[in-house]
Design a protein around this motif. Structure first.
Motif: not given
Length: 399
Positions: A230-242
């Motif tokens: 879940x933490x990895x997914x959150x980091x990937x989502x934040x990078x994709x949104x940025x």
């Protein structure tokens, strides 16, 4: 006869069709994925219909309809296999509701069928009206079970929408002014499918590694990898949104922002006043449909004006065709039939347990719920997963 040049082939490859299924070599239409908003309209309308009834036969029929539609039209995605977890959650809700009704024994009458008695715990005077322990009747448990079953069916309707539709794709159709709110709602809705996918992946990995620990001992080996995923997914989502410019705002003056806020505030006040006027029979007529229409118009104007400062593009938007209208329409029509009480007695939707008797199955509500089940064949079949081509066996020529 026209000939296809290399430049024509390059242009066709660079510009694929906008959306929808493409015909294959035989001229047939390939399967496609239904618009996610259509599935959400269908599921929410069915949940609205469920909120009108306490009849256990109709509620079990709703669960059967949900199971049929999901079996027929779910995809092969990992998160599309998580409906059984919603069923576990529904069973937990019913169990908790029955246990609370047994522990907080209230409303027991002499006409009830006595089952057993729990140890009574005395309560102070300021806690009057609540009884801990005491006699438990069959009518009380059945009433709690039907109430819990109704809530469980509503949870299963939301689970069906998460199983059949990808919530991330629904973000494309939101107005620009609601883009930030839509992202937050989409992320929150997709938490459950992602957790289901993570649990399945961790469980499959444990089986491949010959992990034989079960029960509470296996909880530690499952929770830690799931939280890490879940933490990895959150980091990937934040990078994709940025990287995609999330939060970027277009040119908007201070006057435009103030006007947008004023329109939205007045529109919400109009909607609240209209809802109050429709619910209260003694309210003036202007507080009914006229106030709601004015409020909806102001909200629409505010959304249109606020959407100008949000600049975003959509690649290959999802089409809305006859199948989407059919799926959404059968769900809405099912809810309308249960709300209008046309052709049946309203008491049949909420049968009384005094005297204790077997509930009846009214014809019109049954037909309305079965009508919602037609989405199982009205929706197009899901896209089959691509399978690698198997090379043909090589044959050696005889010498």
């Amino acid at each position: 006869m026209s000939r296809t040049t290399a430049s024509d082939k390059t242009e066709k490859a660079a510009n694929p069709p906008a959306s929808g299924p493409a015909p294959d070599a035989g001229g047939r239409r390939l399967p496609r994925t239904l618009h996610p908003v259509a599935w959400w309209i269908w599921a929410l309308a069915l949940a609205t219909a469920v909120s009108r009834t306490n009849n256990p036969l109709l509620l079990f029929l709703v669960l059967a309809v949900l199971g049929y539609v999901i079996t027929m039209r779910r995809t092969e995605a990992p998160w599309a296999r998580g409906f059984k977890y919603y069923l576990y959650l529904a069973l937990t809700v019913v169990t908790i509701r029955v246990l609370f009704r047994a522990v907080f024994a209230t409303g027991i009458t002499p006409r009830d069928h006595f089952l057993f008695s729990l140890p009574h715990v005395p309560t102070p005077d300021w806690y009057a009206g609540i009884q801990l322990g005491g006699p438990v009747s069959l009518e009380a448990l059945l009433s709690a079970a039907t109430d819990g079953l109704r809530l469980a069916c509503m949870l299963c309707c939301i689970g069906a929408a998460n199983t059949l539709a990808n919530p991330k794709r629904a973000l494309r159709v939101l107005p620009g002014a609601l883009y930030e709110l839509g992202v937050a709602v989409t992320v929150s809705i997709s938490v459950a499918p992602q957790l289901v996918s993570s649990v399945q992946r961790v469980h499959r990995a444990r089986r491949l590694r010959a992990g034989r620990t079960k029960g509470l001992r296996a909880l530690r080996g499952i929770i830690v990898p799931v939280l890490e995923d879940a933490l990895d997914r959150s980091l990937r989502l934040a990078a994709a949104m940025d990287s995609r410019g999330y939060g970027r705002a277009g040119t908007a003056t201070r006057r435009s922002r103030r006007l947008t806020g004023a329109l939205m505030l007045l529109g919400m006040c109009g909607l609240c006043a209209g809802a109050y006027g429709l619910l209260d029979a003694t309210a003036p007529k202007l507080l009914g449909l006229p106030a709601m229409a004015v409020g909806a118009s102001l909200c629409f104007a505010g959304l249109r004006l606020g959407g100008r400062r949000i600049t975003r593009t959509t690649y290959r938007p999802d089409p809305w065709r006859a199948a989407e209208w059919a799926v959404a329409g059968c769900g809405v029509l099912s809810a309308v039939l249960l709300f209008t009480h046309v052709g049946f007695n309203a008491a049949e939707l909420n049968p009384s347990i005094y005297p204790l008797s077997w509930p009846t199955l009214p014809l019109v509500p049954t037909a309305a719920i079965l009508l919602a089940g037609t989405a199982g064949f009205l929706a197009p079949p899901p896209t089959a997963p691509a399978r690698p081509a198997v090379p043909a066996p090589r044959t050696e020529e005889p010498k």
